[in-house]
Design a protein around this motif. Structure first.
Motif: not given
Length: 463
Positions: A398-401, A419-420, A449-451, A457-458
């Motif tokens: 899941t998430g968006v780039k 972004i998760i 929260t991002m990958l 994880r940031d």
């Protein structure tokens, strides 16, 4: 006396003799001889019968269309409650004050006998209460069924005991430039006003990648949401905007084509929101130095500059540099021709696309897909749904780039991150991201929260 009479008689006889002599002995006959040769001086003309009334506007009867339309166009009142400061403390501290109703007005078109009404989204935006007044002066409270801000279309419903007069949607693709049209609405609260003009242009882009019908029928404030009909009384558009520096009509007005409005209404009734089918291409911008240098500034069609991964265009076999010339039966001269037609389609619809590839025409079947990328509100980040490759690289399902970052955020290392989560909201796709960023408050902090590409994880905090 006898001498005078004798002289007069002699003069008359002398004149007669002189005239006869000139005719017989002096004057030469002139003849015009017409011969039939291959190089004649004839002018080819049209043998179409002409009207005794003359040409132009006298040939068109607007009365039937007007009579069939005015009773199906309504007055829409938007009642908004706002607080007005009553003391100096209200001004400085922003609390208290009295509630003051503000009323905005526009028009709407009844599209079914049971009371469904189509209007503009900007006519009913932020309303606390909506009221609709028919041409017979009956007033009803209206329910908002759904809206689509992108097309500026909204759907209302009133409950009337009797069956209502209505207009059916016509095929706006069949309208022609130069065709007579009528604009019916309530400008300046003047009910049931009809103005006439012609279709000045089609597929006009007003900066929203929208495809409008342009007309020179007079449209003023209050006409928004009213009907644009042809001389048969068929609904070909919903009047939406004017081009003016004064706020009043100065020669140009625009309408949402009926095919787009019809599709929006059907989607709202069937799905609760608007279903949009996307090709997944980005056109080359025109009127730029880059376009001029590449020799693509004056191309007739849409030049493909970018293709999204796993998009409908990529799966159909399109390539960068292809020029879209036609979609189904619609000839594509510019980008709004394409977007206007796509606005009438849904994900899963299959189109026949004609492209020019290296000066060779090709036909490609293309099945539209759901949108894969968008720009989120507030921060303006451009995000995309994850591809299968992205899911493997970032180790997430899941998430968006993030694929585009505005200038003011480029120092934060956001590009290519996934972004998760936004605050406590899990982000599964671009729709989740759009809603989450749309709910951000300007006065509170936001935690994103991002990958990264190696799975780290940031967490970034924005105030």
């Amino acid at each position: 006396m006898k001498k005078i009479a004798s002289l007069l008689l002699v003069a008359v006889f002398a004149g007669a003799i002189t005239l006869v002599g000139y005719k017989f002995f002096i004057e030469k006959e002139n003849f015009t001889i017409i011969t039939q040769t291959s190089e004649n001086g004839f002018v080819n003309t049209s043998y179409t019968p002409t009207s005794a009334k003359g040409a132009g506007i006298n040939e068109v009867d607007f009365t039937t269309a007007a009579e069939n339309t005015v009773n199906a166009v309504v007055h829409v009142a938007n009642i908004t409650l706002r607080k007005s400061p009553t003391t100096i403390f209200d001004i400085f501290y922003g609390h208290g004050g009295s509630t003051v109703p503000q009323i905005g007005t526009g028009s709407g078109v009844i599209i079914s006998s049971d009371g469904y009404i189509v209007t503009n989204n900007h006519v009913i935006s932020k309303a606390n209460q909506l009221q609709v007044t028919l041409n017979n002066n009956k007033t009803y409270d209206a329910e908002l069924i759904g809206t689509d801000p992108n097309s500026d279309i909204a759907l209302l419903k009133i409950d009337a005991k009797e069956k209502l007069p209505y207009l059916a949607f016509a095929d706006s693709d069949q309208t022609k430039i130069g065709e007579w049209v009528l604009a019916v609405g309530n400008p300046f609260n003047l009910t049931s006003t009809v103005t006439a003009g012609i279709v000045s242009a089609k597929a006009r882009n007003l900066g929203k990648h929208q495809s409008f019908i342009q007309t020179d029928a007079a449209v003023n404030p209050g006409n928004s949401g009213g009907a644009l009909v042809n001389t048969n009384g068929d609904l070909v558009g919903i009047n939406t905007a004017i081009s003016s520096q004064t706020g009043s009509y100065i020669g140009y007005s625009f309408a949402v084509p009926s095919n787009i409005a019809k599709k929006v209404v059907q989607d709202i009734l069937e799905y609760g929101n608007v279903q949009k089918g996307f090709m997944g291409i980005s056109p080359a911008p025109v009127n730029t130095r880059d376009a001029i240098e590449k020799g693509i500034n004056n191309i007739d069609g849409v030049y493909i500059e970018r293709i999204e991964p796993e998009s409908a265009a990529e799966e159909a076999g399109m390539k960068i540099g292809d020029i879209i010339k036609k979609v189904d039966e619609i000839t594509v001269h510019k980008y709004p021709d394409l977007t206007g037609y796509l606005s009438t389609k849904r994900p899963g619809d299959t189109l026949n696309v004609v492209i020019d590839r290296d000066k060779e025409l090709m036909e490609l079947p293309l099945t539209l897909k759901e949108r894969q990328q968008l720009v989120v509100p507030e921060m303006g980040l451009e995000v995309r749904n994850l591809t299968e490759h992205d899911k493997k690289v970032y180790r997430t399902k899941t998430g968006v780039k993030i694929i585009g970052v505005p200038e003011r955020y480029r120092g934060y290392g956001l590009s290519e991150k996934v972004i998760i989560k936004v605050d406590e909201v899990e982000i599964g796709n671009i729709d989740d991201a759009y809603n989450a960023f749309g709910a951000i408050s300007k006065y509170d902090k936001t935690v994103i929260t991002m990958l990264g590409s190696n799975g780290e994880r940031d967490r970034l905090i924005f105030q």
